[in-house]
Design a protein around this motif. Sequence first.
Motif, PDB file in Angstrom:
ATOM      1  N   ARG A  48       0.859  -1.183   0.000  1.00 28.06           N
ATOM      2  CA  ARG A  48       0.000   0.000   0.000  1.00 28.06           C
ATOM      3  C   ARG A  48       0.894   1.232   0.000  1.00 28.06           C
ATOM      4  O   ARG A  48       1.818   1.333   0.798  1.00 28.06           O
ATOM      5  CB  ARG A  48      -0.898  -0.013   1.219  1.00 28.06           C
ATOM      6  N   VAL A  49       0.621   2.162  -0.909  1.00 22.99           N
ATOM      7  CA  VAL A  49       1.391   3.393  -1.016  1.00 22.99           C
ATOM      8  C   VAL A  49       0.475   4.563  -0.678  1.00 22.99           C
ATOM      9  O   VAL A  49      -0.602   4.689  -1.257  1.00 22.99           O
ATOM     10  CB  VAL A  49       1.957   3.596  -2.445  1.00 22.99           C
ATOM     11  N   GLN A  50       0.913   5.377   0.258  1.00 20.37           N
ATOM     12  CA  GLN A  50       0.190   6.618   0.558  1.00 20.37           C
ATOM     13  C   GLN A  50       0.923   7.716  -0.206  1.00 20.37           C
ATOM     14  O   GLN A  50       1.995   8.143   0.199  1.00 20.37           O
ATOM     15  CB  GLN A  50       0.208   6.893   2.064  1.00 20.37           C
ATOM     16  N   MET A  51       0.378   8.115  -1.337  1.00 19.85           N
ATOM     17  CA  MET A  51       1.039   9.122  -2.159  1.00 19.85           C
ATOM     18  C   MET A  51       0.942  10.482  -1.476  1.00 19.85           C
ATOM     19  O   MET A  51       0.035  10.729  -0.680  1.00 19.85           O
ATOM     20  CB  MET A  51       0.403   9.147  -3.552  1.00 19.85           C
ATOM     21  N   VAL A  52       1.890  11.360  -1.809  1.00 21.43           N
ATOM     22  CA  VAL A  52       1.872  12.695  -1.230  1.00 21.43           C
ATOM     23  C   VAL A  52       0.646  13.454  -1.745  1.00 21.43           C
ATOM     24  O   VAL A  52       0.129  13.171  -2.819  1.00 21.43           O
ATOM     25  CB  VAL A  52       3.167  13.474  -1.558  1.00 21.43           C
ATOM     26  N   THR A  53       0.181  14.412  -0.954  1.00 22.55           N
ATOM     27  CA  THR A  53      -0.971  15.214  -1.368  1.00 22.55           C
ATOM     28  C   THR A  53      -0.568  16.124  -2.522  1.00 22.55           C
ATOM     29  O   THR A  53       0.609  16.349  -2.774  1.00 22.55           O
ATOM     30  CB  THR A  53      -1.480  16.069  -0.195  1.00 22.55           C
TER      31      THR A  53
END
Length: 173
Positions: A48-53
């Motif tokens: 799971r990747v939490q991409m930057v805003t």
Amino acid sequence: MTDAAPEPGTATPPVACPWCHGSGVEPFEDGDAVGCLACDGGGLVAARVQMVTSHKFPRPGARRAVYEPGRCRLTITQGRTVERYALLPFPADAGFGFAFAALKDGETEPHTLRCGGRDGSDCSCGGTSFLSTERANERAWNEGRDTHPSAGCKHLDAVGPLVAAGWFGPPKR
């Protein structure tokens, strides 16, 4: 294992599939081995990747990605838009640590991504989102508002954290 989302700009580390214990196969009743259905034979749990805003998606969690190593599939979600790509690594040019072909479902021409090396990162998607992000960050900085870092495009924002988390091993020289 925790289900908490990773920090923005990061990916969950590689973890062996709890069902097949990382082998990619599971025993069948008659003694034959079959591909593990939990990890699609990849031996690893999906990343799971939490991409930057971004300026367009400022809410944390609005930009995220899932990498399924057994299927070589990368799914990028931005707001309500979901795009799926086949993500296939190939030998990188000198100076770049990793290279990937990202083929979007329904298209015939893949994007080429290069990242993780001393020469920075680039993507052949032709997107100009990095230019608008750069201009928006400059305006935000001048006005004292939040800025949003980006690797250049959504593909690099998704793949970069996977490379940093060690999903593809050390760079091939």
